[in-house]
Design an enzyme around this catalytic site. Sequence first.
Site, PDB file in Angstrom:
ATOM      1  N   LYS A  90       0.838  -1.195   0.000  1.00 56.27           N
ATOM      2  CA  LYS A  90       0.000   0.000   0.000  1.00 56.27           C
ATOM      3  C   LYS A  90       0.878   1.253   0.000  1.00 56.27           C
ATOM      4  O   LYS A  90       1.884   1.325   0.709  1.00 56.27           O
ATOM      5  CB  LYS A  90      -0.913  -0.017   1.222  1.00 56.27           C
ATOM      6  CG  LYS A  90      -1.944   1.104   1.259  1.00 56.27           C
ATOM      7  CD  LYS A  90      -2.862   0.922   2.466  1.00 56.27           C
ATOM      8  CE  LYS A  90      -3.872   2.039   2.591  1.00 56.27           C
ATOM      9  NZ  LYS A  90      -4.771   1.858   3.753  1.00 56.27           N
ATOM     10  N   SER A 149      -9.324   2.657   3.067  1.00 54.84           N
ATOM     11  CA  SER A 149      -8.360   3.280   2.190  1.00 54.84           C
ATOM     12  C   SER A 149      -7.455   2.295   1.454  1.00 54.84           C
ATOM     13  O   SER A 149      -6.608   2.710   0.656  1.00 54.84           O
ATOM     14  CB  SER A 149      -7.491   4.249   3.005  1.00 54.84           C
ATOM     15  OG  SER A 149      -6.749   3.563   3.994  1.00 54.84           O
ATOM     16  N   SER A 175      -9.998   0.508   7.159  1.00 57.68           N
ATOM     17  CA  SER A 175      -9.427   0.560   5.808  1.00 57.68           C
ATOM     18  C   SER A 175      -8.983  -0.776   5.225  1.00 57.68           C
ATOM     19  O   SER A 175      -8.695  -0.861   4.037  1.00 57.68           O
ATOM     20  CB  SER A 175      -8.239   1.529   5.783  1.00 57.68           C
ATOM     21  OG  SER A 175      -8.677   2.847   5.987  1.00 57.68           O
TER      22      SER A 175
END
Length: 479
Positions: A83, A158, A182
């Site tokens: 990520k 996210s 997330s």
Amino acid sequence: MTVPTALHALTALEQATAVRKGEVSPVDLVRHHLARVEEYDSRFGAFITRTPDAALSAAAAWQDRRPGDEAPSALSGVPTAVKDLVDTAGVPTTYGSKAFAAHVPSADAHSVTRLRRAGMISLGKTNTPEFGCCCYTDNDLVGPARNPWNPALSAGGSSGGAAVAVALGLVPVAHASDGGGSIRIPASVCGLFGIKPSRGRVSSGPAGVEATGLSVQGPLARSVRDAAALLDVLAGPEPGDPHWAPPLPPGETFLGHAERAPGRLRIGRYATPATEGVSVDPECLAAWEHAARLLESLGHIVEDIPTPFGPELTGHFVNAWGVQSLGHPLDAEREALLRPVTRAWREYGRGVSGEQFAAAVNGMHRAARRAVEATSQYDVVLTPTLATLPQPVEFFDESGDPLENLYRQAAFSAFTGPYNMTGQPAVSVPLYWTADAGIPVGVSLVGRPADEATLIALSAQLEDACPWRDRYTRLRASV
């Protein structure tokens, strides 16, 4: 094992086994997944930065290891992705922001170091909203991450890019993070299994810009066993970490717990979020009821319980999140590059006094203690993962009033944030798809503090009882 042509149809553990047995080379495995990235990424927004040359070089180095060398992990030789909130040495790490478009760290985050040492091969940095502030994934660098089941819908956030990459078979497992849902949010809307580990289970160092203890890093995967294996890779404290989760007993692994029966568990369930004025979509309730019936059919005791959190939790979270959004210092010129919602969070955070911030952190701790005590007689707590179904990409548009956007986010993710405050482990399990549109709707299981092991064993039992693997085959046939 006979390796099929579609290497991406194999689980991460199956891919690792094929590499270990010499049935496929790491280079060919990486090339296969890079080809899928090339085919799908521009349509679905999985990556911010791709690193094909570095991936092929790492695969070649792994392929050239000495015969008889022991694989450093159960996932050695397997492609993955990181990520883009987490530093990777020599690779652009943007935090989802134009203000950091040229940022190239000189050192890895500890989690990235652990992936490298485990013999896993990153194909790049996955899409994320600016600074991970939002429960959807969109930014001014590459645009939105789109739901693989319906690209008109958001992939959540996210960790939306990571979820897209895993669901479409661009990588079999991916690194993700969770500060208010997330990992669990994109797992729910993309039909994946995601683990938000306990606070302190995975080191967030060495950068450490977070002041609240809300955020943790963990796995997104298509299977429980893959996620457990990736958690084994990521887990463990590093010197200087502010939080340390108790390790498993010597000789135990999270993957090993995925192979164990969980025993008969006592499970409390609730479906009324702490946030006032939030109604839960009937399909989310149907998924929750379906999971409860399945758990009962497996011999577990399922009981209704009151919501263990009060409405005051929302104010504590907002004050803490506003302050946390200021973790990336910027001058005025670069601040102007930020998106409207990010600027709104940071403007709000600057208005939170030291006294108010201390009250927010103390309030979260008090609420967490009360909630853990209120549910202490239960091994697991069952809730919907989300209060609504996946939303259109435009639902979270930032061109209007940022407060309207924030209200929509709060309603969407009302069930997830409280467990970042308690620090308990939580998972989202893909047991249910809507009958009309075939959209996944996850349910959340929350464990006792530091007890990922029970959640993993129970989730594996649910996967065996209600398999979802064939769903991905149908998904890939339709995109």
